[in-house]
Motif scaffolding. Structure first.
Motif, short mmCIF file in Angstrom:
data_model
loop_
_atom_site.label_atom_id
_atom_site.label_comp_id
_atom_site.label_asym_id
_atom_site.label_seq_id
_atom_site.Cartn_x
_atom_site.Cartn_y
_atom_site.Cartn_z
N ALA A 1 -51.72 -2.70 -91.81
CA ALA A 1 -51.09 -3.86 -92.71
C ALA A 1 -49.58 -3.81 -92.43
O ALA A 1 -48.94 -5.05 -92.50
N GLU A 2 -49.08 -2.76 -91.99
CA GLU A 2 -47.71 -2.88 -91.33
C GLU A 2 -47.60 -3.66 -90.24
O GLU A 2 -46.30 -4.43 -89.99
N TYR A 3 -48.38 -3.48 -89.24
CA TYR A 3 -48.50 -4.29 -88.02
C TYR A 3 -48.58 -5.68 -88.28
O TYR A 3 -47.74 -6.74 -87.79
N SER A 4 -49.43 -6.08 -89.36
CA SER A 4 -49.71 -7.65 -89.84
C SER A 4 -48.44 -8.18 -90.60
O SER A 4 -47.83 -9.26 -90.03
N ALA A 5 -47.82 -7.40 -91.30
CA ALA A 5 -46.78 -7.70 -91.96
C ALA A 5 -45.35 -7.89 -90.79
O ALA A 5 -44.60 -8.99 -91.06
N ALA A 6 -45.38 -7.12 -89.82
CA ALA A 6 -44.41 -7.08 -89.00
C ALA A 6 -44.64 -8.48 -88.06
O ALA A 6 -43.69 -9.34 -87.77
N ILE A 7 -45.87 -8.91 -87.68
CA ILE A 7 -46.23 -10.01 -87.01
C ILE A 7 -45.76 -11.10 -87.88
O ILE A 7 -45.01 -12.04 -87.44
N ALA A 8 -45.99 -11.10 -89.16
CA ALA A 8 -45.65 -12.38 -90.02
C ALA A 8 -44.26 -12.44 -89.96
O ALA A 8 -43.91 -13.67 -90.28
N ALA A 9 -43.68 -11.41 -90.26
CA ALA A 9 -42.15 -11.48 -90.52
C ALA A 9 -41.42 -11.84 -89.18
O ALA A 9 -40.43 -12.72 -89.18
N HIS A 10 -42.15 -11.40 -88.01
CA HIS A 10 -41.14 -11.84 -86.62
C HIS A 10 -41.63 -13.07 -86.11
O HIS A 10 -40.72 -13.88 -85.47
N THR A 11 -42.87 -13.50 -86.26
CA THR A 11 -43.27 -14.67 -85.65
C THR A 11 -44.24 -15.39 -86.66
O THR A 11 -45.54 -15.28 -86.60
N ASP B 1 -45.41 -18.29 -87.35
CA ASP B 1 -46.10 -19.25 -86.88
C ASP B 1 -47.44 -18.73 -86.01
O ASP B 1 -48.38 -19.36 -85.74
N MET B 2 -47.42 -17.46 -85.72
CA MET B 2 -48.69 -16.72 -85.19
C MET B 2 -49.57 -16.07 -86.13
O MET B 2 -49.27 -15.22 -86.89
N ILE B 3 -50.93 -16.42 -85.75
CA ILE B 3 -51.94 -15.67 -86.79
C ILE B 3 -52.71 -14.68 -85.54
O ILE B 3 -53.21 -15.21 -84.80
N ILE B 4 -52.13 -13.67 -85.78
CA ILE B 4 -52.95 -12.40 -84.69
C ILE B 4 -53.70 -11.36 -85.41
O ILE B 4 -53.12 -10.70 -86.25
N TYR C 1 -42.17 -11.49 -75.36
CA TYR C 1 -42.12 -11.69 -74.03
C TYR C 1 -43.51 -12.75 -73.88
O TYR C 1 -43.47 -13.34 -72.70
N PHE C 2 -44.65 -12.44 -74.39
CA PHE C 2 -45.74 -13.05 -73.92
C PHE C 2 -46.19 -14.11 -75.07
O PHE C 2 -47.30 -14.51 -75.36
N ALA C 3 -45.29 -14.67 -75.84
CA ALA C 3 -45.34 -15.75 -76.80
C ALA C 3 -46.12 -17.01 -76.27
O ALA C 3 -46.98 -17.56 -76.97
N ASP C 4 -45.73 -17.55 -74.85
CA ASP C 4 -46.40 -18.40 -74.46
C ASP C 4 -47.90 -18.43 -74.34
O ASP C 4 -48.41 -19.29 -74.34
N LEU C 5 -48.35 -17.14 -74.17
CA LEU C 5 -49.95 -16.90 -74.08
C LEU C 5 -50.46 -17.09 -75.39
O LEU C 5 -51.61 -17.74 -75.41
N TYR C 6 -49.86 -16.91 -76.52
CA TYR C 6 -50.27 -17.29 -77.69
C TYR C 6 -50.43 -18.76 -77.97
O TYR C 6 -51.52 -19.26 -78.31
N SER C 7 -49.35 -19.64 -77.39
CA SER C 7 -49.35 -20.97 -77.75
C SER C 7 -50.53 -21.68 -76.72
O SER C 7 -50.81 -22.73 -77.12
N ARG C 8 -50.89 -20.95 -75.68
CA ARG C 8 -51.97 -21.83 -74.85
C ARG C 8 -53.36 -21.16 -75.08
O ARG C 8 -54.29 -21.17 -74.21
N GLY D 1 -54.38 -17.04 -76.98
CA GLY D 1 -54.59 -16.36 -78.25
C GLY D 1 -54.18 -14.92 -77.71
O GLY D 1 -54.18 -14.47 -76.66
N ILE D 2 -53.79 -13.97 -78.86
CA ILE D 2 -53.32 -12.59 -78.60
C ILE D 2 -54.08 -12.05 -79.96
O ILE D 2 -54.28 -12.35 -80.90
N VAL D 3 -54.49 -10.66 -79.48
CA VAL D 3 -55.10 -10.03 -80.47
C VAL D 3 -54.51 -8.61 -80.35
O VAL D 3 -54.04 -8.11 -79.12
N VAL D 4 -54.08 -7.79 -81.26
CA VAL D 4 -53.18 -6.60 -81.21
C VAL D 4 -54.32 -5.50 -81.55
O VAL D 4 -55.01 -5.50 -82.62
N ALA D 5 -54.31 -4.41 -80.67
CA ALA D 5 -55.33 -3.43 -80.76
C ALA D 5 -54.53 -1.85 -80.70
O ALA D 5 -53.80 -1.79 -79.66
N VAL D 6 -54.42 -1.39 -81.90
CA VAL D 6 -53.76 -0.38 -82.06
C VAL D 6 -54.39 0.92 -81.89
O VAL D 6 -55.53 1.20 -82.56
#
Length: 189
Positions: free
Chosen positions: A135-145, A147-150, A109-116, A118-123
């Motif tokens: 590590a599972e969150y990081s892997a999920a980000i890498a697999a799903h998106t 192109d995003m380094i979050i 939903y917020f992919a455009d915020l990353y492109s302009r 940045g995004i940080v995930v706080a669990v």
């Protein structure tokens, strides 16, 4: 003075209002109402429009903190506030039934915020539910998106220092990306 508008997003109960209260130097403006969805998250109130706070970083950076409602029925506020933001702290509560699914939904939903910016995930709530691991969150980000380094952090939204570290990481990410884009623009001119 430089200003940044940062969104705090995530599902209901992830700690958005608490995070803003722990960071804000002003009294937080909150739009709380009785929670009519106690089956999903058992808490007495929920944000129905926004939370607003401010923090100054250093001598010359003001950060405006906007928390959005976690429920999709209030997503009209997501659109209104998303357009002004340069970055987002995405809070995900680790003890929800499917936190990795929520992570993917919010990133989509917020992919455009990353492109302009940045995004940080706080669990949050990792003390209550030990999995998934960061590590599972990081892997999920890498697999799903891919192109995003979050960056992904485990935080207690009540802890000012943890939330400040998360926010500063996001601001540095946004400013670094803006500097790179600016340098590339100058190079191409």
């Amino acid at each position: 003075m430089a200003e940044h508008v940062i969104l705090f997003a995530g599902p209901m109960g992830a700690g958005k209002s608490t995070a803003i209260r722990s960071l804000s130097e002003i009294e937080v403006v909150a739009t709380e109402a009785g929670n009519s969805d106690r089956e999903s998250v058992d808490k007495p109130t929920t944000t129905v429009a926004l939370d607003y706070g401010e923090i100054t970083l250093g001598d010359d950076e003001k950060v405006r903190l906007y928390g959005i409602p976690g429920q999709r029925r209030f997503d009209f506020m997501w659109e209104i506030l998303k357009d002004r933001a340069v970055g987002m702290v995405l809070l995900i509560n680790n003890d929800s039934p499917d936190p990795l699914l929520q992570l993917r939904e919010f990133l989509d939903y917020f992919a455009d915020l990353y492109s302009r910016g940045g995004i940080v995930v706080a669990v949050t709530r990792s003390d209550i539910a030990r999995t998934p691991k960061l590590a599972e969150y990081s892997a999920a980000i890498a697999a799903h998106t891919p192109d995003m380094i979050i960056p992904v952090f485990s935080v207690d939204a009540r802890n000012t220092e943890q939330m400040r570290t998360t926010l500063i990481t996001l601001i540095l990410n946004v400013e670094t990306r803006a500097a790179i884009i600016g340098a590339e623009t100058l190079k191409n001119d």
